[in-house]
Motif scaffolding. Structure first.
Motif, PDB file in Angstrom:
ATOM      1  N   GLY A  56       0.802  -1.213   0.000  1.00  0.00           N
ATOM      2  CA  GLY A  56       0.000   0.000   0.000  1.00  0.00           C
ATOM      3  C   GLY A  56       0.836   1.265   0.000  1.00  0.00           C
ATOM      4  N   LEU A  57       2.084   1.146   0.412  1.00  0.00           N
ATOM      5  CA  LEU A  57       2.966   2.318   0.415  1.00  0.00           C
ATOM      6  C   LEU A  57       3.247   2.837  -0.986  1.00  0.00           C
ATOM      7  N   PHE A  58       2.927   2.059  -2.027  1.00  0.00           N
ATOM      8  CA  PHE A  58       3.252   2.476  -3.382  1.00  0.00           C
ATOM      9  C   PHE A  58       2.224   3.431  -3.975  1.00  0.00           C
ATOM     10  N   LEU A  59       1.090   3.604  -3.303  1.00  0.00           N
ATOM     11  CA  LEU A  59       0.036   4.466  -3.829  1.00  0.00           C
ATOM     12  C   LEU A  59      -0.424   5.452  -2.767  1.00  0.00           C
ATOM     13  N   GLN A  60      -1.032   6.532  -3.218  1.00  0.00           N
ATOM     14  CA  GLN A  60      -1.598   7.517  -2.288  1.00  0.00           C
ATOM     15  C   GLN A  60      -2.761   6.880  -1.544  1.00  0.00           C
ATOM     16  N   CYS A  61      -2.901   7.207  -0.269  1.00  0.00           N
ATOM     17  CA  CYS A  61      -3.986   6.648   0.543  1.00  0.00           C
ATOM     18  C   CYS A  61      -5.308   7.352   0.214  1.00  0.00           C
ATOM     19  N   PRO A  62      -6.366   6.570  -0.069  1.00  0.00           N
ATOM     20  CA  PRO A  62      -7.662   7.190  -0.349  1.00  0.00           C
ATOM     21  C   PRO A  62      -8.358   7.722   0.906  1.00  0.00           C
ATOM     22  N   VAL A  63      -7.840   7.387   2.085  1.00  0.00           N
ATOM     23  CA  VAL A  63      -8.460   7.815   3.348  1.00  0.00           C
ATOM     24  C   VAL A  63      -7.814   9.094   3.864  1.00  0.00           C
ATOM     25  N   CYS A  64      -6.496   9.084   4.033  1.00  0.00           N
ATOM     26  CA  CYS A  64      -5.818  10.234   4.636  1.00  0.00           C
ATOM     27  C   CYS A  64      -4.974  11.030   3.638  1.00  0.00           C
ATOM     28  N   GLU A  65      -4.911  10.549   2.398  1.00  0.00           N
ATOM     29  CA  GLU A  65      -4.188  11.205   1.318  1.00  0.00           C
ATOM     30  C   GLU A  65      -2.677  11.242   1.513  1.00  0.00           C
ATOM     31  N   ALA A  66      -2.140  10.350   2.347  1.00  0.00           N
ATOM     32  CA  ALA A  66      -0.686  10.232   2.451  1.00  0.00           C
ATOM     33  C   ALA A  66      -0.173   9.814   1.077  1.00  0.00           C
ATOM     34  N   VAL A  67       0.898  10.438   0.618  1.00  0.00           N
ATOM     35  CA  VAL A  67       1.426  10.128  -0.710  1.00  0.00           C
ATOM     36  C   VAL A  67       2.224   8.830  -0.666  1.00  0.00           C
ATOM     37  N   ALA A  68       2.480   8.301  -1.853  1.00  0.00           N
ATOM     38  CA  ALA A  68       3.262   7.069  -1.945  1.00  0.00           C
ATOM     39  C   ALA A  68       4.579   7.249  -1.205  1.00  0.00           C
ATOM     40  N   ASN A  74      -3.694   9.115  11.329  1.00  0.00           N
ATOM     41  CA  ASN A  74      -5.049   8.984  11.868  1.00  0.00           C
ATOM     42  C   ASN A  74      -5.913  10.136  11.359  1.00  0.00           C
ATOM     43  N   VAL A  75      -7.122   9.789  10.968  1.00  0.00           N
ATOM     44  CA  VAL A  75      -8.101  10.805  10.588  1.00  0.00           C
ATOM     45  C   VAL A  75      -9.404  10.465  11.304  1.00  0.00           C
ATOM     46  N   PRO A  76     -10.250  11.466  11.572  1.00  0.00           N
ATOM     47  CA  PRO A  76     -11.506  11.183  12.268  1.00  0.00           C
ATOM     48  C   PRO A  76     -12.313  10.093  11.546  1.00  0.00           C
ATOM     49  N   GLY A  77     -12.724   9.116  12.312  1.00  0.00           N
ATOM     50  CA  GLY A  77     -13.517   8.018  11.771  1.00  0.00           C
ATOM     51  C   GLY A  77     -12.704   6.879  11.176  1.00  0.00           C
ATOM     52  N   ASN A  78     -11.395   7.067  11.026  1.00  0.00           N
ATOM     53  CA  ASN A  78     -10.528   6.027  10.454  1.00  0.00           C
ATOM     54  C   ASN A  78      -9.218   5.923  11.227  1.00  0.00           C
ATOM     55  N   PRO A  79      -9.277   5.512  12.499  1.00  0.00           N
ATOM     56  CA  PRO A  79      -8.033   5.384  13.263  1.00  0.00           C
ATOM     57  C   PRO A  79      -7.185   4.232  12.740  1.00  0.00           C
ATOM     58  N   LEU A  80      -5.902   4.321  12.948  1.00  0.00           N
ATOM     59  CA  LEU A  80      -4.972   3.304  12.472  1.00  0.00           C
ATOM     60  C   LEU A  80      -4.763   2.163  13.458  1.00  0.00           C
ATOM     61  N   SER A  81      -4.988   2.374  14.720  1.00  0.00           N
ATOM     62  CA  SER A  81      -4.652   1.380  15.754  1.00  0.00           C
ATOM     63  C   SER A  81      -3.171   1.067  15.664  1.00  0.00           C
ATOM     64  N   HIS A  86      -3.867   2.394   6.209  1.00  0.00           N
ATOM     65  CA  HIS A  86      -5.304   2.146   6.261  1.00  0.00           C
ATOM     66  C   HIS A  86      -5.627   0.915   5.405  1.00  0.00           C
ATOM     67  N   PRO A  87      -6.545   0.070   5.852  1.00  0.00           N
ATOM     68  CA  PRO A  87      -6.893  -1.131   5.081  1.00  0.00           C
ATOM     69  C   PRO A  87      -7.360  -0.805   3.659  1.00  0.00           C
ATOM     70  N   GLU A  88      -8.028   0.325   3.482  1.00  0.00           N
ATOM     71  CA  GLU A  88      -8.491   0.725   2.149  1.00  0.00           C
ATOM     72  C   GLU A  88      -7.318   0.965   1.195  1.00  0.00           C
ATOM     73  N   ARG A  89      -6.225   1.463   1.750  1.00  0.00           N
ATOM     74  CA  ARG A  89      -5.038   1.718   0.928  1.00  0.00           C
ATOM     75  C   ARG A  89      -4.402   0.411   0.499  1.00  0.00           C
ATOM     76  N   VAL A  90      -4.328  -0.536   1.415  1.00  0.00           N
ATOM     77  CA  VAL A  90      -3.762  -1.848   1.101  1.00  0.00           C
ATOM     78  C   VAL A  90      -4.609  -2.526   0.028  1.00  0.00           C
ATOM     79  N   GLU A  91      -5.928  -2.482   0.199  1.00  0.00           N
ATOM     80  CA  GLU A  91      -6.831  -3.110  -0.770  1.00  0.00           C
ATOM     81  C   GLU A  91      -6.709  -2.453  -2.144  1.00  0.00           C
ATOM     82  N   LEU A  92      -6.674  -1.129  -2.176  1.00  0.00           N
ATOM     83  CA  LEU A  92      -6.528  -0.409  -3.440  1.00  0.00           C
ATOM     84  C   LEU A  92      -5.224  -0.794  -4.132  1.00  0.00           C
ATOM     85  N   ALA A  93      -4.138  -0.852  -3.388  1.00  0.00           N
ATOM     86  CA  ALA A  93      -2.842  -1.187  -3.966  1.00  0.00           C
ATOM     87  C   ALA A  93      -2.838  -2.606  -4.513  1.00  0.00           C
ATOM     88  N   GLU A  94      -3.406  -3.549  -3.772  1.00  0.00           N
ATOM     89  CA  GLU A  94      -3.464  -4.927  -4.261  1.00  0.00           C
ATOM     90  C   GLU A  94      -4.241  -4.998  -5.570  1.00  0.00           C
TER      91      GLU A  94
END
Length: 110
Positions: A56-68, A74-81, A86-94
């Motif tokens: 997921g590090l290879f793509l921008q995160c769709p949740v928090c917009e962290a760049v590759a 952490n963003v409101p409603g989507n904590p990282l624990s 973010h799981p959405e970023r991993v899924e998008l990258a896969e």
């Protein structure tokens, strides 16, 4: 240097190197380097390499917009624990690396 592709950690070592390149691309904000990372990743998958969650590090995160190359924040409603991404970023990258989804901007050729 001899590389043993049958080494049990070969896939992890490959993706670790890719993450290091992604970090360099983030430092230099180099979209061409991001595109090259995706091409190399797709070729590796086509040759049977297994995908690791950190891709997921290879793509921008769709949740928090962290760049590759950057970790998620952490963003409101989507904590990282305890996760780095973010799981959405991993899924998008896969999906994007497998060709099942288009690359997100700025990597998409428009």
């Amino acid at each position: 240097m001899r590389i043993d592709i049958d080494e049990p950690m070969a896939a992890e070592l490959f993706w670790e190197g890719m993450r290091e390149v992604a970090a360099g691309a983030a430092r230099h904000q180099d979209d061409d380097l991001y595109r090259a990372i995706v091409k190399i990743g797709r070729d590796a998958l086509a040759q049977g390499s297994e995908l690791v969650p950190q891709c997921g590090l290879f793509l921008q995160c769709p949740v928090c917009e962290a760049v590759a190359g950057q970790r998620c924040i952490n963003v409101p409603g989507n904590p990282l624990s305890d996760d780095v991404l973010h799981p959405e970023r991993v899924e998008l990258a896969e999906m994007a690396l497998r060709g099942d989804a288009p690359l997100p901007p700025p990597l998409r050729d428009e």
